[in-house]
Design a protein around this motif. Structure first.
Motif, PDB file in Angstrom:
ATOM      1  N   ARG A  25     -19.886  15.693   2.392  1.00 27.28           N
ATOM      2  CA  ARG A  25     -21.128  15.271   1.755  1.00 27.28           C
ATOM      3  C   ARG A  25     -21.785  14.168   2.570  1.00 27.28           C
ATOM      4  NH1 ARG A  25     -23.715  16.007  -2.963  1.00 27.28           N
ATOM      5  NH2 ARG A  25     -24.740  14.222  -3.861  1.00 27.28           N
ATOM      6  N   LEU A  26     -23.026  14.396   2.966  1.00 28.51           N
ATOM      7  CA  LEU A  26     -23.764  13.418   3.761  1.00 28.51           C
ATOM      8  C   LEU A  26     -24.390  12.367   2.849  1.00 28.51           C
ATOM      9  CD1 LEU A  26     -25.615  15.757   6.273  1.00 28.51           C
ATOM     10  CD2 LEU A  26     -23.665  14.308   6.733  1.00 28.51           C
ATOM     11  N   ASP A  27     -24.149  11.110   3.167  1.00 30.96           N
ATOM     12  CA  ASP A  27     -24.774  10.024   2.420  1.00 30.96           C
ATOM     13  C   ASP A  27     -26.266   9.990   2.716  1.00 30.96           C
ATOM     14  OD1 ASP A  27     -22.397   9.088   1.332  1.00 30.96           O
ATOM     15  OD2 ASP A  27     -21.993   7.810   3.068  1.00 30.96           O
ATOM     16  N   LEU A  28     -27.015   9.389   1.798  1.00 34.24           N
ATOM     17  CA  LEU A  28     -28.452   9.243   2.016  1.00 34.24           C
ATOM     18  C   LEU A  28     -28.748   8.386   3.237  1.00 34.24           C
ATOM     19  CD1 LEU A  28     -29.763   8.705  -1.625  1.00 34.24           C
ATOM     20  CD2 LEU A  28     -30.053  10.709  -0.182  1.00 34.24           C
ATOM     21  N   GLN A  40     -33.034   9.325  12.352  1.00 34.99           N
ATOM     22  CA  GLN A  40     -33.531   9.273  10.979  1.00 34.99           C
ATOM     23  C   GLN A  40     -32.369   9.375  10.005  1.00 34.99           C
ATOM     24  OE1 GLN A  40     -37.082   9.646  10.031  1.00 34.99           O
ATOM     25  NE2 GLN A  40     -37.479   9.167  12.164  1.00 34.99           N
ATOM     26  N   SER A  41     -32.466   8.659   8.893  1.00 33.73           N
ATOM     27  CA  SER A  41     -31.471   8.830   7.837  1.00 33.73           C
ATOM     28  C   SER A  41     -31.782  10.125   7.085  1.00 33.73           C
ATOM     29  CB  SER A  41     -31.479   7.641   6.885  1.00 33.73           C
ATOM     30  OG  SER A  41     -32.655   7.654   6.097  1.00 33.73           O
ATOM     31  N   ALA A  55     -35.731  13.691   4.310  1.00 34.82           N
ATOM     32  CA  ALA A  55     -36.175  14.334   3.077  1.00 34.82           C
ATOM     33  C   ALA A  55     -37.581  13.872   2.707  1.00 34.82           C
ATOM     34  CB  ALA A  55     -35.196  14.036   1.941  1.00 34.82           C
ATOM     35  N   ALA A  56     -37.838  12.574   2.827  1.00 36.71           N
ATOM     36  CA  ALA A  56     -39.167  12.045   2.499  1.00 36.71           C
ATOM     37  C   ALA A  56     -40.209  12.524   3.506  1.00 36.71           C
ATOM     38  CB  ALA A  56     -39.132  10.524   2.455  1.00 36.71           C
ATOM     39  N   LEU A 116     -40.257  15.195   5.351  1.00 39.49           N
ATOM     40  CA  LEU A 116     -40.509  16.636   5.287  1.00 39.49           C
ATOM     41  C   LEU A 116     -40.897  17.098   3.889  1.00 39.49           C
ATOM     42  CD1 LEU A 116     -37.506  17.796   7.472  1.00 39.49           C
ATOM     43  CD2 LEU A 116     -39.907  17.722   8.142  1.00 39.49           C
ATOM     44  N   ASP A 117     -40.868  16.188   2.927  1.00 42.56           N
ATOM     45  CA  ASP A 117     -41.176  16.500   1.536  1.00 42.56           C
ATOM     46  C   ASP A 117     -40.273  17.625   1.027  1.00 42.56           C
ATOM     47  OD1 ASP A 117     -42.470  16.082  -0.882  1.00 42.56           O
ATOM     48  OD2 ASP A 117     -44.066  17.510  -0.439  1.00 42.56           O
ATOM     49  N   LEU A 118     -38.969  17.460   1.306  1.00 41.57           N
ATOM     50  CA  LEU A 118     -37.966  18.423   0.873  1.00 41.57           C
ATOM     51  C   LEU A 118     -36.922  17.718   0.017  1.00 41.57           C
ATOM     52  CD1 LEU A 118     -37.225  20.346   4.206  1.00 41.57           C
ATOM     53  CD2 LEU A 118     -38.488  21.197   2.232  1.00 41.57           C
ATOM     54  N   PRO A 119     -36.267  18.430  -0.889  1.00 42.33           N
ATOM     55  CA  PRO A 119     -35.180  17.822  -1.649  1.00 42.33           C
ATOM     56  C   PRO A 119     -34.023  17.409  -0.725  1.00 42.33           C
ATOM     57  CG  PRO A 119     -35.882  19.882  -2.661  1.00 42.33           C
ATOM     58  CD  PRO A 119     -36.565  19.786  -1.332  1.00 42.33           C
TER      59      PRO A 119
END
Length: 131
Positions: free
Chosen positions: A37-40, A75-76, A81-82, A84-87
């Motif tokens: 699991r990748l952390d934010l 990039q984190s 996610a922000a 690319l506007d993706l979940p």
């Protein structure tokens, strides 16, 4: 009432969300088979010697966008996610694909248990001030 002559009307708007649903971008996967699991705050870095992702037919446009963003600067997962506007879940799966394909690597944050104790750092600072 005819819409001819009024131009083309759209049957969706920005509030409707993406036209392609997230599960379609990940081919129905909610996690990557080989990934932890990748952390934010895990930082995704483009591999400098990797081929151009545009030439790989197995990669989606979102994969290519992730590599392009990471080539500009690491990039984190949250920033990707922000940007690319993706979940976040979608970005985690796509990053896992890119790690497997050797287009990017991930620098995971240091777990809190492995960080130095605050009292040790204060002792070091106090020792340096005493010099």
């Amino acid at each position: 009432m005819s819409t001819e002559g009024q131009g083309r009307s759209h049957w969706f708007d920005d509030e409707a969300g993406p036209v392609v649903r997230p599960y379609a971008m990940t081919r129905g996967r909610t996690s990557h088979a080989a990934q932890h699991r990748l952390d934010l705050i895990a930082v995704v870095v483009a591999e400098p010697d990797a081929d151009h992702p545009e030439t790989d037919p197995a990669l989606s446009p979102e994969h290519v966008d992730i590599v392009a963003l990471c080539r500009d600067a690491p990039q984190s997962v949250a920033e990707l996610a922000a940007g690319l506007d993706l979940p976040v879940g979608v970005v985690r799966v796509l990053v896992g694909d890119l790690v497997d394909a050797a287009f990017v690597h991930v620098n995971r944050p240091v777990p809190p248990a492995e960080l130095p104790d605050e009292s040790i750092l204060r002792d070091v600072i106090n020792g340096l001030r005493a010099l």
